[in-house]
Design an enzyme around this catalytic site. Structure first.
Site, PDB file in Angstrom:
ATOM      1  N   ARG A 184     -38.299  16.986 -28.176  1.00 47.20           N
ATOM      2  CA  ARG A 184     -39.299  16.890 -29.241  1.00 47.20           C
ATOM      3  C   ARG A 184     -38.706  16.676 -30.627  1.00 47.20           C
ATOM      4  O   ARG A 184     -39.145  15.799 -31.370  1.00 47.20           O
ATOM      5  CB  ARG A 184     -40.151  18.181 -29.320  1.00 47.20           C
ATOM      6  CG  ARG A 184     -41.339  18.206 -28.435  1.00 47.20           C
ATOM      7  CD  ARG A 184     -41.559  19.614 -27.966  1.00 47.20           C
ATOM      8  NE  ARG A 184     -40.415  19.994 -27.186  1.00 47.20           N
ATOM      9  CZ  ARG A 184     -40.287  19.698 -25.888  1.00 47.20           C
ATOM     10  NH1 ARG A 184     -41.236  19.105 -25.266  1.00 47.20           N
ATOM     11  NH2 ARG A 184     -39.196  20.031 -25.228  1.00 47.20           N
ATOM     12  N   THR A 185     -37.741  17.499 -30.991  1.00 44.71           N
ATOM     13  CA  THR A 185     -37.298  17.467 -32.385  1.00 44.71           C
ATOM     14  C   THR A 185     -36.658  16.118 -32.700  1.00 44.71           C
ATOM     15  O   THR A 185     -37.004  15.473 -33.694  1.00 44.71           O
ATOM     16  CB  THR A 185     -36.318  18.628 -32.654  1.00 44.71           C
ATOM     17  OG1 THR A 185     -36.919  19.828 -32.165  1.00 44.71           O
ATOM     18  CG2 THR A 185     -36.036  18.762 -34.130  1.00 44.71           C
TER      19      THR A 185
ATOM     20  N   LYS B 179     -13.729  14.798 -29.976  1.00 44.32           N
ATOM     21  CA  LYS B 179     -12.295  14.626 -30.283  1.00 44.32           C
ATOM     22  C   LYS B 179     -11.828  15.657 -31.300  1.00 44.32           C
ATOM     23  O   LYS B 179     -10.696  15.594 -31.776  1.00 44.32           O
ATOM     24  CB  LYS B 179     -12.060  13.223 -30.846  1.00 44.32           C
ATOM     25  CG  LYS B 179     -12.494  12.100 -29.951  1.00 44.32           C
ATOM     26  CD  LYS B 179     -12.328  10.765 -30.705  1.00 44.32           C
ATOM     27  CE  LYS B 179     -13.219   9.701 -30.128  1.00 44.32           C
ATOM     28  NZ  LYS B 179     -13.403   8.584 -31.074  1.00 44.32           N
TER      29      LYS B 179
ATOM     30  N   ARG C 182     -28.972  19.076 -35.450  1.00 48.27           N
ATOM     31  CA  ARG C 182     -29.088  20.244 -34.571  1.00 48.27           C
ATOM     32  C   ARG C 182     -27.687  20.596 -34.098  1.00 48.27           C
ATOM     33  O   ARG C 182     -26.905  19.717 -33.711  1.00 48.27           O
ATOM     34  CB  ARG C 182     -29.981  19.950 -33.369  1.00 48.27           C
ATOM     35  CG  ARG C 182     -29.927  21.079 -32.340  1.00 48.27           C
ATOM     36  CD  ARG C 182     -30.965  20.944 -31.276  1.00 48.27           C
ATOM     37  NE  ARG C 182     -32.295  21.216 -31.805  1.00 48.27           N
ATOM     38  CZ  ARG C 182     -33.383  21.317 -31.049  1.00 48.27           C
ATOM     39  NH1 ARG C 182     -33.289  21.162 -29.729  1.00 48.27           N
ATOM     40  NH2 ARG C 182     -34.560  21.558 -31.581  1.00 48.27           N
TER      41      ARG C 182
ATOM     42  N   HIS D  74     -35.088  27.355 -37.161  1.00 45.54           N
ATOM     43  CA  HIS D  74     -35.585  26.039 -36.751  1.00 45.54           C
ATOM     44  C   HIS D  74     -36.730  25.701 -37.706  1.00 45.54           C
ATOM     45  O   HIS D  74     -37.907  25.717 -37.330  1.00 45.54           O
ATOM     46  CB  HIS D  74     -36.070  26.108 -35.299  1.00 45.54           C
ATOM     47  CG  HIS D  74     -36.309  24.777 -34.651  1.00 45.54           C
ATOM     48  ND1 HIS D  74     -36.398  23.587 -35.348  1.00 45.54           N
ATOM     49  CD2 HIS D  74     -36.483  24.461 -33.331  1.00 45.54           C
ATOM     50  CE1 HIS D  74     -36.626  22.603 -34.487  1.00 45.54           C
ATOM     51  NE2 HIS D  74     -36.675  23.104 -33.270  1.00 45.54           N
TER      52      HIS D  74
HETATM   53  N1   CP Z   1     -39.360  22.641 -29.899  1.00 40.44           N
HETATM   54  C1   CP Z   1     -38.137  22.048 -29.766  1.00 40.44           C
HETATM   55  O1   CP Z   1     -37.233  22.260 -30.591  1.00 40.44           O
HETATM   56  O2   CP Z   1     -38.022  21.229 -28.683  1.00 40.44           O
HETATM   57  P1   CP Z   1     -36.731  20.380 -28.317  1.00 40.44           P
HETATM   58  O3   CP Z   1     -35.630  21.363 -27.979  1.00 40.44           O
HETATM   59  O4   CP Z   1     -37.130  19.513 -27.176  1.00 40.44           O
HETATM   60  O5   CP Z   1     -36.344  19.600 -29.558  1.00 40.44           O
END
Ligand code: CP
Length: 306
Positions: free
Chosen positions: A51-52, A80, A101, A129
């Site tokens: 999703r993100t 590396k 991320r 998040h």
């Molecule tokens: N909600 C969320 O962060 O989903 P993903 O891990 O799929 O990005």
């Protein structure tokens, strides 16, 4: 340079404007179709995501911009041994904004200190998040009509669940927030959150380990996955993974207008029979994630519509 590293990086006023912009984008997407023409978003994902990452990419494409990036540490020069600091210095000359991320708490913050482009924290370990929080706030505001005077139940992995930590930090700023924290004792919210956020803001909350009996008190129930990837010990994960399963029988205890949210992905914690209940809004929540990320990109790039 404005970044989004913590959910608290936006003032309540900035947050309100961003949610209003996201709401307008949801209703009038064509108005924003060229706003990012000529701009590039880099998605630097050192951890898996559906999703993100894809909602960030969809957001930039919806705004008329372009995207580049990597979807795992293994497919980047991190494999590396390249540092986050060096990577972001390079990416700053390739893109206008980036979403990162990383499994290590604080990595997006380190990136922000070395970047010459806005850095968005797309999830750092078990910490925060913030763009999921923006998604959650937009969902609640759109579907409940308000962000104040709500009782929210958080259920599942409240220890490692960064979406829970970020949403609690955001919600304590709204008057009348009240929380019910539903978890096994091993997965309770971290001490810092209890002392420095909940107690410091004098927010009423209680910790319970049974779901059914507190359901009638809730305006929203925020379900979370027990995250295998955060456990050091597989036996603990197996023992705790199915602690709470929301099913149709439990939904009978809930108010008729209670919302069920979940950041997704889900494993077993919500039975698929709940998906058709009109109170189950987690797929709508994922859709709202695109619009709130469109609003965030446009805001951080300081762009306006003609
Ligand atoms: N909600 C969320 O962060 O989903 P993903 O891990 O799929 O990005």
């Amino acid at each position: 340079m404005k970044h989004l590293i913590s959910p608290l990086d936006l003032s309540l006023d900035e947050l309100s404007k961003l949610l209003d912009l996201a709401s307008d984008m949801y209703q009038n997407p064509k108005k924003y179709a060229d706003v990012c023409h000529g701009k590039k978003l880099a998605t630097l994902f050192y951890e898996p995501s559906t999703r993100t990452r894809l909602s960030f990419e969809a957001a930039m494409l919806n705004l008329g911009g372009s995207v580049l990036g990597f979807s795992s540490a293994d497919s980047s020069s991190a494999a590396k041994g390249e540092s986050v600091a060096d990577t972001i210095r390079v990416i700053s000359s390739y893109a206008d904004i980036c979403a990162m991320r990383h499994p290590k708490e604080g990595a997006p913050y380190v990136a922000a200190t070395h970047a010459t482009i806005p850095v968005i924290n797309a999830g750092d370990g078990g910490h925060n998040h913030p763009t999921q929080t923006l998604t959650d706030l937009l969902t609640i505001k759109q579907l409940k009509g308000r962000l104040d005077n709500l009782t929210i139940g958080f259920c599942g992995d409240l220890k490692f669940g960064r979406t829970v930590h970020s949403l609690i930090e955001a919600m304590v700023r709204y008057p009348g927030s009240r929380f019910v924290l539903i978890s096994p004792k091993e997965l309770k919210v971290p001490t810092y959150l209890r002392e420095e956020v909940l107690d410091a803001h004098q927010v009423p909350y209680k910790e319970v380990n049974v779901l059914e009996e507190i359901m009638p008190e809730l305006d929203c129930l925020y379900m979370t996955r027990v995250q295998r990837e955060r456990f050091f010990n597989e036996e603990d994960y197996i023992r705790l993974k199915d602690s709470f399963i929301l099913d149709a029988a439990k939904m009978q205890y809930a108010n008729k207008d209670m919302l069920v949210l979940h950041p997704l992905p889900r494993v077993n914690e919500i039975a698929t029979e709940v998906d058709n209940d009109p109170r189950a809004v987690y797929f709508k929540q994922a859709e709202f994630g695109v619009y709130v990320r469109m609003a965030l990109i446009m805001t951080l790039l300081e762009l306006t519509v003609a």
